[in-house]
Design an enzyme around this catalytic site. Sequence first.
Site, PDB file in Angstrom:
ATOM      1  N   CYS A  95      43.554  23.878  37.129  1.00 50.50           N
ATOM      2  CA  CYS A  95      43.160  23.596  38.474  1.00 50.50           C
ATOM      3  C   CYS A  95      43.327  22.129  38.994  1.00 50.50           C
ATOM      4  CB  CYS A  95      41.552  23.669  38.602  1.00 50.50           C
ATOM      5  SG  CYS A  95      40.708  25.615  38.560  1.00 50.50           S
ATOM      6  N   CYS A 152      39.186  22.343  35.355  1.00 51.46           N
ATOM      7  CA  CYS A 152      40.057  22.503  34.313  1.00 51.46           C
ATOM      8  C   CYS A 152      41.563  21.810  34.479  1.00 51.46           C
ATOM      9  CB  CYS A 152      39.975  24.013  33.760  1.00 51.46           C
ATOM     10  SG  CYS A 152      41.091  24.947  34.804  1.00 51.46           S
ATOM     11  N   GLU A 167      38.254  26.120  42.112  1.00 50.80           N
ATOM     12  CA  GLU A 167      38.823  25.343  42.921  1.00 50.80           C
ATOM     13  C   GLU A 167      40.034  25.959  43.248  1.00 50.80           C
ATOM     14  OE1 GLU A 167      37.047  23.325  39.228  1.00 50.80           O
ATOM     15  OE2 GLU A 167      37.824  25.292  39.695  1.00 50.80           O
ATOM     16  N   ASN A 213      34.496  31.403  41.159  1.00 52.92           N
ATOM     17  CA  ASN A 213      35.143  32.030  40.013  1.00 52.92           C
ATOM     18  C   ASN A 213      35.191  33.402  40.092  1.00 52.92           C
ATOM     19  OD1 ASN A 213      32.531  31.407  39.179  1.00 52.92           O
ATOM     20  ND2 ASN A 213      33.294  31.350  36.922  1.00 52.92           N
ATOM     21  N   ILE A 214      36.145  34.045  39.815  1.00 51.70           N
ATOM     22  CA  ILE A 214      36.311  35.485  39.848  1.00 51.70           C
ATOM     23  C   ILE A 214      36.847  36.100  38.396  1.00 51.70           C
ATOM     24  CG2 ILE A 214      37.313  37.554  40.983  1.00 51.70           C
ATOM     25  CD1 ILE A 214      37.605  35.813  43.375  1.00 51.70           C
ATOM     26  N   GLU A 215      36.127  36.574  37.617  1.00 54.14           N
ATOM     27  CA  GLU A 215      36.486  36.974  36.362  1.00 54.14           C
ATOM     28  C   GLU A 215      37.493  38.243  36.139  1.00 54.14           C
ATOM     29  OE1 GLU A 215      33.426  34.333  33.498  1.00 54.14           O
ATOM     30  OE2 GLU A 215      33.063  36.630  33.850  1.00 54.14           O
TER      31      GLU A 215
END
Length: 131
Positions: free
Chosen positions: A89, A86, A55, A42-44
Amino acid sequence: MDTDELVVAARDALADAYVPYSEYRVGAALLTAEGTCYTGCNIENANYSNSLHAEEVAVAEAVKHGHTAFEALAVSSGVRDGVTPCGMCRQTLAEFCEESLPVYCDEGDAVAEYTLGELIPNTIDRGTLGK
């Protein structure tokens, strides 16, 4: 690549996560039909809606390299809480994967197994759009 190796690859992907806001690291490992494993993290973003999910990053990396058929997905979080993909995804996965795609969710000492169809029944697909 077996289930354990796929989960380890998802765990390894956690190291690259960029999570300055939630501090909730997620890694994913996606196995192609040809046996290649692509990972994502994940890349916020300060604007949360622009954040990238692990994903989807894995799917994008695989598709970028010409793969659109997949055999399995593993997902892990830094806290090993059995996180599942989620809804967004799940829909992305449904674009490329059969309902029977195994999805392995890392619970630390165990791995929960689902199928994509269990996680997102009655998905929007090409048939829904008349394609």
